[in-house]
Design an enzyme around this catalytic site. Structure first.
Site, PDB file in Angstrom:
ATOM      1  N   CYS A 264       0.949  -0.833  -0.453  1.00 22.14           N
ATOM      2  CA  CYS A 264       0.313   0.004  -0.074  1.00 22.14           C
ATOM      3  C   CYS A 264       0.921   0.976   0.030  1.00 22.14           C
ATOM      4  O   CYS A 264       0.744   1.846   0.525  1.00 22.14           O
ATOM      5  CB  CYS A 264      -0.957   0.191   1.345  1.00 22.14           C
ATOM      6  SG  CYS A 264      -2.130  -1.081   1.649  1.00 22.14           S
ATOM      7  N   CYS A 387      -1.656   3.865  10.946  1.00 22.43           N
ATOM      8  CA  CYS A 387      -1.736   5.098  11.356  1.00 22.43           C
ATOM      9  C   CYS A 387      -2.930   5.520  12.155  1.00 22.43           C
ATOM     10  O   CYS A 387      -3.053   6.745  12.167  1.00 22.43           O
ATOM     11  CB  CYS A 387      -1.229   6.121  10.302  1.00 22.43           C
ATOM     12  SG  CYS A 387      -2.784   6.857   9.143  1.00 22.43           S
TER      13      CYS A 387
HETATM   14  C1  SAM Z   1      -1.271   4.331   4.531  1.00 24.33           C
HETATM   15  S1  SAM Z   1      -1.561   5.004   3.214  1.00 24.33           S
HETATM   16  C2  SAM Z   1      -0.004   4.556   2.369  1.00 24.33           C
HETATM   17  C3  SAM Z   1       1.257   5.432   2.930  1.00 24.33           C
HETATM   18  C4  SAM Z   1       2.474   4.777   2.166  1.00 24.33           C
HETATM   19  N1  SAM Z   1       3.017   3.401   2.434  1.00 24.33           N
HETATM   20  C5  SAM Z   1       3.869   6.167   2.745  1.00 24.33           C
HETATM   21  O1  SAM Z   1       4.408   5.561   3.298  1.00 24.33           O
HETATM   22  O2  SAM Z   1       3.771   6.928   2.125  1.00 24.33           O
HETATM   23  C6  SAM Z   1      -2.412   3.411   2.110  1.00 24.33           C
HETATM   24  C7  SAM Z   1      -2.377   3.151   0.947  1.00 24.33           C
HETATM   25  O3  SAM Z   1      -3.329   2.327   0.603  1.00 24.33           O
HETATM   26  C8  SAM Z   1      -3.927   2.399  -0.599  1.00 24.33           C
HETATM   27  N2  SAM Z   1      -4.883   0.826  -0.442  1.00 24.33           N
HETATM   28  C9  SAM Z   1      -5.767   1.152  -0.211  1.00 24.33           C
HETATM   29  N3  SAM Z   1      -6.232   0.164  -0.315  1.00 24.33           N
HETATM   30  C10 SAM Z   1      -5.735  -0.757  -1.379  1.00 24.33           C
HETATM   31  C11 SAM Z   1      -5.755  -1.703  -1.539  1.00 24.33           C
HETATM   32  N4  SAM Z   1      -6.481  -2.362  -1.511  1.00 24.33           N
HETATM   33  N5  SAM Z   1      -4.788  -2.501  -2.707  1.00 24.33           N
HETATM   34  C12 SAM Z   1      -3.768  -1.882  -2.178  1.00 24.33           C
HETATM   35  N6  SAM Z   1      -3.721  -0.508  -1.480  1.00 24.33           N
HETATM   36  C13 SAM Z   1      -4.679   0.318  -1.420  1.00 24.33           C
HETATM   37  C14 SAM Z   1      -4.079   3.679  -0.522  1.00 24.33           C
HETATM   38  O4  SAM Z   1      -4.725   4.265  -1.983  1.00 24.33           O
HETATM   39  C15 SAM Z   1      -3.445   4.328   0.544  1.00 24.33           C
HETATM   40  O5  SAM Z   1      -2.445   4.898  -0.660  1.00 24.33           O
END
Ligand code: SAM
Length: 442
Positions: A264, A387
Site C-alpha cells: 500500500c 497510522c
Molecule cells: C497509509 S496509506 C500508505 C502510505 C505510504 N505507505 C507511505 O508511507 O507514504 C494507505 C494506502 O493504501 C492504499 N490502498 C487502499 N486499499 C488498497 C488495496 N486494496 N490495495 C493496495 N493499496 C490499497 C491507499 O490508496 C493508500 O495510498
C-alpha cells in the site's frame, strides 16, 4: 494583528466553502485545490485553523442559529467568523497562540458580511451573518458559559471519537486529544543514498534554518516552511516524513538483493526509505493509480527510480493479477485506516470520519493482510502498519491475524505508538502508529 486586506472577504468565503466541503465528505486538501491560487494560501490558513477549532465553532453556532441555512457555505462562514471573532476578542486579553489569525472585530464583521455579497445566491444571508456576529459580541460570556461542558467544544473532535479514546485510554485520552490539536514540527528524513545528514544540516544552517537531528537520518525544523524552498529539495536530499513513520522501513531489516513488496505504497514515503536502506528488488503496489503516480514522482526526485523497481496500480487483494508466484522476503503492509494517529498534520480527518468507518476500514485491512500472507516467503517478514490509534485497527487486528495464521510468529515491534509532542528526548515528537511484525515459520 493582521493587516486589513481587501481580499479577506474572499479568503473567508473560500475557506468557508472548503470547510463546507469537508462537512460533506471531501478532504480539505481536495477542497482547497478548487480555490483560486491567489486566495488559496490565506484560505488554507483559515480553513486549517477552523478544523482545529470546529467543535467549538459548531457548539457556539448552535446556540445562535436556530435553523440551519440552506447554504452550507453560509453556515460554515458563520462558524468560521465566530471563531475568528472570538480570537480577536481574546487577543485583547491574552497573547494569541501561534498560528491564530487575528483581525480587529470591526474588520471581521465587516468582511464576513461582505463575503455574503460575492454571490447573488448568498447575498440574502447578509442580515443573518451580521446579526449572529453582533449578538455573539454582546452575549459572549453567557454563550461561552453555556458550552462550557460540551465535550466536542472543549476537545474539538467528534463526540464518538472522544468517547472511543476515553474507553481505550482512560489514563491519557486528554493528552492524546491535546497532542492531536497541537501544531506538529516539520520532520525530514535524509536520503542517505544521495547525501549525508551533515551536508543537509550545513546547507540549512547557511540559510539560517535551525535543525535538530534525531534517529538515524532524521532532521526536525521547529518552524515549518514551504518545503520546495528548502535547500536540497530538487536534488532529492531528503523527504518529509514523521519520526514515527521513519521507524517502519528499518524494521524489515532489508538487505541487498532481497525481494521486497510495498503493498500500500502511495505516496511512497516508506517505499523510498526501503530503497534508501538497500539495493532491493521492489514492487510497489497501490490500488489508486493517481496516488501511485506520486510514488513515481517522489522516487524520481530522490534518484531511486532504478532497475528492479516496479510500480503496479492494483489491489493488494488481487494477488492472482499482480503476483508472479515468486515469494517476497519482506512485505510492508501500510494498511488503509482511519488515520486517527495523524490528526495534528491533517486536522480535517476527525470531521471526515464516521464511527462506523473504524470497523469498515479494519475489515478491508484484514482482507489485505490475509491476501499478503500468501506471498511471504518461508522465513520472510510481514510488517503490519497503520497510522491509527484505535485498537480495532491495531492490536485487535494483529491478534486476530496471528490467531488465524498458524505459521505467523509475532516478532518484537513497538505495537501501539501513541502520538507524542516534541520534548528533549524526542525532539521531533511523533504521530500515532501501530506496528506488528510477523515472520513465516519455516
Ligand atoms: C497509509 S496509506 C500508505 C502510505 C505510504 N505507505 C507511505 O508511507 O507514504 C494507505 C494506502 O493504501 C492504499 N490502498 C487502499 N486499499 C488498497 C488495496 N486494496 N490495495 C493496495 N493499496 C490499497 C491507499 O490508496 C493508500 O495510498
Amino acid at each position: 494583528m493582521n493587516p486589513v486586506t481587501p481580499a479577506l472577504s474572499h479568503s473567508l468565503l473560500a475557506a468557508a466553502s472548503s470547510v463546507a466541503a469537508v462537512e460533506s465528505g471531501q478532504s480539505l486538501t481536495e477542497a482547497l485545490a478548487d480555490v483560486h491560487p491567489d486566495v488559496r494560501p490565506a484560505a488554507q490558513a483559515l480553513a486549517f485553523y477552523a478544523m482545529r477549532h470546529w467543535g467549538w465553532a459548531k457548539a457556539v453556532r448552535r446556540t445562535l442559529v436556530e435553523r440551519e441555512p440552506a447554504s452550507a457555505t453560509m453556515y460554515a462562514l458563520i462558524g468560521l467568523s465566530l471563531l475568528l471573532l472570538d480570537a480577536s476578542i481574546r487577543a485583547r486579553e491574552e497573547s494569541p497562540a501561534a498560528g491564530t489569525p487575528v483581525y480587529s472585530a470591526h474588520t471581521l464583521v465587516d468582511q464576513a458580511v461582505q463575503a455574503t455579497q460575492w454571490h447573488r445566491s448568498t447575498a440574502s444571508f447578509k442580515g443573518l451573518v451580521n446579526a449572529v456576529l453582533r449578538r455573539f459580541q454582546r452575549e459572549r460570556a453567557v454563550i461561552l458559559s453555556r458550552i462550557e461542558n460540551d465535550l466536542e467544544a472543549t476537545w474539538n473532535h467528534p463526540r464518538w471519537w472522544i468517547e472511543s479514546l476515553q474507553k481505550n485510554y482512560p489514563q491519557n485520552w486528554q493528552a492524546l486529544l491535546a497532542a492531536a490539536n497541537a501544531h506538529p514540527p516539520l520532520t525530514l528524513r535524509v536520503n542517505i543514498r544521495a547525501t549525508t545528514r551533515e551536508t543537509v544540516e550545513r546547507a540549512f544552517a547557511e540559510q539560517g534554518i535551525e535543525t535538530t537531528p534525531f534517529g538515524v537520518a532524521g532532521l526536525v525544523l521547529r518552524v515549518p516552511r514551504p518545503i520546495t524552498s528548502l535547500p536540497g529539495y530538487a536534488q532529492g536530499w531528503w523527504s518529509v516524513q514523521d519520526a514515527g513513520a521513519q521507524l517502519a522501513a528499518p524494521m524489515l531489516d532489508v538487505k541487498d538483493g532481497m525481494q521486497v513488496l510495498d503493498a500500500c505504497a502511495a505516496p511512497g514515503g516508506k517505499t523510498a526509505h526501503l530503497l534508501e536502506l538497500a539495493k532491493v528488488d521492489l514492487t510497489a503496489l497501490d490500488v489508486d493509480a493517481t496516488r501511485l503516480e506520486r510514488v513515481h514522482q517522489n522516487l524520481k526526485r530522490l534518484g531511486l527510480m532504478r532497475r528492479g523497481v516496479r510500480l503496479v496500480a492494483e489491489s493488494a487483494i488481487k494477488t492472482h493479477i499482480w503476483w508472479d508466484g515468486k515469494p517476497f522476503d519482506a512485505v510492508l503492509a501500510d494498511l488503509p485506516c482511519t488515520a486517527s494517529g495523524i490528526v495534528s498534520r491533517h486536522p480535517d480527518i476527525r470531521w471526515l470520519r464516521r464511527a462506523q468507518d473504524v470497523q469498515q476500514t479494519a475489515k478491508l485491512a484484514r482482507e489485505i493482510l490475509d491476501s499478503l500472507w500468501s506471498v511471504v516467503a518461508p522465513g520472510g517478514k510481514l510488517l503490519m502498519v497503520t497510522c491509527s490509534i484505535f485498537p480495532e485497527e491495531g492490536e485487535q487486528q494483529a491478534q486476530a491475524f496471528a490467531a488465524q495464521h498458524a505459521q505467523a510468529e509475532r516478532l518484537s515491534a513497538p505495537g501501539q505508538l501513541l502520538p507524542h509532542l516534541p520534548d528533549a528526548e524526542h525532539p521531533a515528537g511523533y504521530d500515532g502508529f501501530f506496528y506488528a511484525l510477523f515472520t513465516r515459520r519455516t
